[in-house]
Design a protein around this motif. Structure first.
Motif, PDB file in Angstrom:
ATOM      1  N   VAL A 110       0.732  -1.016   0.058  1.00 29.68           N
ATOM      2  CA  VAL A 110      -0.055  -0.112   0.210  1.00 29.68           C
ATOM      3  C   VAL A 110       0.982   1.195  -0.041  1.00 29.68           C
ATOM      4  O   VAL A 110       1.884   1.173   0.771  1.00 29.68           O
ATOM      5  N   SER A 118      -4.399   6.010   3.547  1.00 32.98           N
ATOM      6  CA  SER A 118      -4.654   4.756   2.618  1.00 32.98           C
ATOM      7  C   SER A 118      -4.116   3.771   3.533  1.00 32.98           C
ATOM      8  O   SER A 118      -4.986   2.696   3.490  1.00 32.98           O
ATOM      9  N   GLN A 119      -3.165   3.760   4.278  1.00 38.43           N
ATOM     10  CA  GLN A 119      -2.563   2.655   5.239  1.00 38.43           C
ATOM     11  C   GLN A 119      -3.465   2.522   6.176  1.00 38.43           C
ATOM     12  O   GLN A 119      -3.738   1.315   6.525  1.00 38.43           O
ATOM     13  N   ARG A 121      -6.662   2.723   6.224  1.00 31.92           N
ATOM     14  CA  ARG A 121      -7.871   2.354   5.677  1.00 31.92           C
ATOM     15  C   ARG A 121      -7.676   0.780   5.387  1.00 31.92           C
ATOM     16  O   ARG A 121      -8.361  -0.158   5.765  1.00 31.92           O
ATOM     17  N   GLU A 122      -6.403   0.516   4.707  1.00 29.28           N
ATOM     18  CA  GLU A 122      -6.215  -0.822   4.164  1.00 29.28           C
ATOM     19  C   GLU A 122      -5.809  -1.825   5.322  1.00 29.28           C
ATOM     20  O   GLU A 122      -6.095  -2.768   5.177  1.00 29.28           O
TER      21      GLU A 122
END
Length: 155
Positions: A110, A118-119, A121-122
């Motif tokens: 990611v 983004s990190q 969330r993923e």
């Protein structure tokens, strides 16, 4: 800090021994039954406490002072790479997992650094999948700023 890790270690200890946080509440939820264990079954077992900020030695000394390491069911793990953490969760099959904190873990594939939108969330999504697949409750701990907002980048 404000004692977040200490509080989480207490929660880990209670989960490992299956001690209800509030037995009187369990009695209320059981709709008048005399035995609170009908609501909160005594599961207990191994609890995995994952810290991305502190070493096992740092957390361990605090847990030892609190008397939490004597039962042997609270396992301390220091890691930030989520793939490694997920492997450990699946290998160990604990009754619960505490991730302290979601802003410190990252997935290799990611983009963005640990704590980026983004990190987070993923990583949360990957942990959700493992929690559902393995039927393991996972507590995700996040940082907040002094003003009460979630720490990290703004979007």
């Amino acid at each position: 800090g404000v004692g977040k890790s200490t509080l989480l270690l207490q929660v880990a200890g209670m989960l490992s021994l299956a001690i209800p946080a509030n037995p009187s509440l369990a009695a209320i939820v059981s709709e008048g039954e005399d035995d609170p264990s009908t609501v909160l079954p005594p599961v207990g077992g191994d609890v995995l406490y994952v810290s991305g900020e502190e070493s096992v030695e740092q957390i361990g000394s605090r847990a030892e002072r609190m008397g939490l390491l004597s039962n042997g069911n609270v396992y301390l793990y220091s890691a930030t790479r989520l793939e490694v953490i997920l492997d450990e969760i699946l290998r160990m099959q604990p009754v619960a997992v505490i991730i302290d904190s979601i802003q410190t873990v990252y997935l290799e594939d990611v983009t963005g650094s640990a704590g980026s939108v983004s990190q987070v969330r993923e990583c949360a999504t990957a942990l959700l999948h493992v929690a559902k697949q393995a039927r393991i409750p996972i507590f995700l701990i996040g940082h907040v700023t002094k003003s009460g907002e979630i720490a990290g980048p703004r979007v």
